[in-house]
Motif scaffolding. Sequence first.
Motif, PDB file in Angstrom:
ATOM      1  N   TRP A  60     -26.091 -67.679  -4.693  1.00 31.57           N
ATOM      2  CA  TRP A  60     -25.480 -68.659  -5.595  1.00 31.57           C
ATOM      3  C   TRP A  60     -25.685 -68.244  -7.047  1.00 31.57           C
ATOM      4  O   TRP A  60     -24.745 -68.207  -7.845  1.00 31.57           O
ATOM      5  CB  TRP A  60     -26.081 -70.029  -5.318  1.00 31.57           C
ATOM      6  CG  TRP A  60     -25.696 -71.137  -6.252  1.00 31.57           C
ATOM      7  CD1 TRP A  60     -26.017 -71.267  -7.576  1.00 31.57           C
ATOM      8  CD2 TRP A  60     -24.916 -72.302  -5.942  1.00 31.57           C
ATOM      9  NE1 TRP A  60     -25.509 -72.434  -8.097  1.00 31.57           N
ATOM     10  CE2 TRP A  60     -24.835 -73.082  -7.110  1.00 31.57           C
ATOM     11  CE3 TRP A  60     -24.309 -72.767  -4.771  1.00 31.57           C
ATOM     12  CZ2 TRP A  60     -24.152 -74.304  -7.158  1.00 31.57           C
ATOM     13  CZ3 TRP A  60     -23.641 -73.978  -4.823  1.00 31.57           C
ATOM     14  CH2 TRP A  60     -23.558 -74.725  -5.998  1.00 31.57           C
ATOM     15  N   GLY A 109     -20.408 -64.333  -0.268  1.00 34.78           N
ATOM     16  CA  GLY A 109     -20.088 -65.367  -1.239  1.00 34.78           C
ATOM     17  C   GLY A 109     -20.377 -64.976  -2.667  1.00 34.78           C
ATOM     18  O   GLY A 109     -19.922 -65.643  -3.599  1.00 34.78           O
ATOM     19  N   THR A 167     -17.073 -67.576   1.268  1.00 36.61           N
ATOM     20  CA  THR A 167     -17.146 -68.347   0.025  1.00 36.61           C
ATOM     21  C   THR A 167     -18.423 -69.173   0.015  1.00 36.61           C
ATOM     22  O   THR A 167     -19.034 -69.449   1.058  1.00 36.61           O
ATOM     23  CB  THR A 167     -15.936 -69.276  -0.129  1.00 36.61           C
ATOM     24  OG1 THR A 167     -15.863 -70.151   1.001  1.00 36.61           O
ATOM     25  CG2 THR A 167     -14.641 -68.462  -0.209  1.00 36.61           C
ATOM     26  N   LEU A 168     -18.820 -69.585  -1.167  1.00 37.74           N
ATOM     27  CA  LEU A 168     -20.004 -70.431  -1.303  1.00 37.74           C
ATOM     28  C   LEU A 168     -19.723 -71.848  -0.819  1.00 37.74           C
ATOM     29  O   LEU A 168     -18.584 -72.319  -0.849  1.00 37.74           O
ATOM     30  CB  LEU A 168     -20.432 -70.501  -2.776  1.00 37.74           C
ATOM     31  CG  LEU A 168     -20.886 -69.211  -3.442  1.00 37.74           C
ATOM     32  CD1 LEU A 168     -21.228 -69.481  -4.899  1.00 37.74           C
ATOM     33  CD2 LEU A 168     -22.079 -68.605  -2.721  1.00 37.74           C
ATOM     34  N   ASP A 169     -20.774 -72.525  -0.393  1.00 39.57           N
ATOM     35  CA  ASP A 169     -20.683 -73.950  -0.079  1.00 39.57           C
ATOM     36  C   ASP A 169     -20.741 -74.706  -1.409  1.00 39.57           C
ATOM     37  O   ASP A 169     -21.794 -75.139  -1.862  1.00 39.57           O
ATOM     38  CB  ASP A 169     -21.831 -74.355   0.833  1.00 39.57           C
ATOM     39  CG  ASP A 169     -21.770 -75.824   1.241  1.00 39.57           C
ATOM     40  OD1 ASP A 169     -20.714 -76.454   1.024  1.00 39.57           O
ATOM     41  OD2 ASP A 169     -22.784 -76.344   1.742  1.00 39.57           O
ATOM     42  N   TYR A 170     -19.593 -74.832  -2.024  1.00 42.21           N
ATOM     43  CA  TYR A 170     -19.533 -75.333  -3.396  1.00 42.21           C
ATOM     44  C   TYR A 170     -18.226 -76.076  -3.594  1.00 42.21           C
ATOM     45  O   TYR A 170     -17.150 -75.578  -3.246  1.00 42.21           O
ATOM     46  CB  TYR A 170     -19.625 -74.156  -4.367  1.00 42.21           C
ATOM     47  CG  TYR A 170     -19.186 -74.447  -5.784  1.00 42.21           C
ATOM     48  CD1 TYR A 170     -19.915 -75.312  -6.591  1.00 42.21           C
ATOM     49  CD2 TYR A 170     -18.043 -73.849  -6.312  1.00 42.21           C
ATOM     50  CE1 TYR A 170     -19.505 -75.582  -7.885  1.00 42.21           C
ATOM     51  CE2 TYR A 170     -17.638 -74.112  -7.604  1.00 42.21           C
ATOM     52  CZ  TYR A 170     -18.367 -74.979  -8.391  1.00 42.21           C
ATOM     53  OH  TYR A 170     -17.967 -75.243  -9.662  1.00 42.21           O
TER      54      TYR A 170
END
Length: 266
Positions: A60, A109, A167-170
């Motif tokens: 992240w 990510g 992808t990021l958990d965002y």
Amino acid sequence: MARNACLIMASILMPVSIIALITDFGLRDPYAAAMKGVIAARCDARIEDLSHDIAPFDVWGGAFFLRAVAPYWPAGTIFVVVIDPGVGTSRRILAVERGRRTFLGPDNGVLSLAAAPPAVSVENDAFFLPGGSTTFHGRDRFAPVAAAIARGTPLHELGPRVDTMVTLDYAPPSYDCARADGTIVAIDQFGNLVTDIEAARLPFARFAARAGAHTIARMARAYGDAGDGAFLIVGSTGCVEISVANASAAALLQLQRGDRVTIVPA
């Protein structure tokens, strides 16, 4: 003499490839230096250390760092991002071209906030160091591949095209006429809480923030103008920050990266 002067001027004007490194390696160990040695032995690109201080395994943090700095680097820059807790596993290595820049990193990510598919899955082992290890792809794969790109190797020679990436958990920020909802995405060295809410997209000039148990309604134009207590400021990224003058807002307010923030009219 005139011809020599022309050659010198041409060399000055000719763009130099830049390989920009972002890792979680630190500088105490030989890892970053080994990567740079592999690159330097294979191309004439300028090597720039953007950061080797990303926290270990912090995908992240690496992703937001890359997004924050990439737009300020010239076209042709090759960003090599090695925050890679999955090194040696079946995770892919991706190379992506976007905005006349190239991004090279693991498919975990870390590239996903600065680049998007299509990408190339780097699988052609002719570009890797022979006899490389399963624990140091930064030296054995990322570095020689970056050098090959700097020498002009087209990405399609590195491997097959892929149309997906991790992808990021965002959740990106949301905006409407009455509020904006976002996330604390970074805590800088001074303890400022950097959100992803862009001040330019707010439909109101004065605003307050709610984060955790706190409501911060005081705004400042500069850190030195703020006085005591928590305040809001538009930081260098153009996003809203929660700050405390000469102290860490993160420590004093007990807020952390990933906490949600709501901005409302003051």
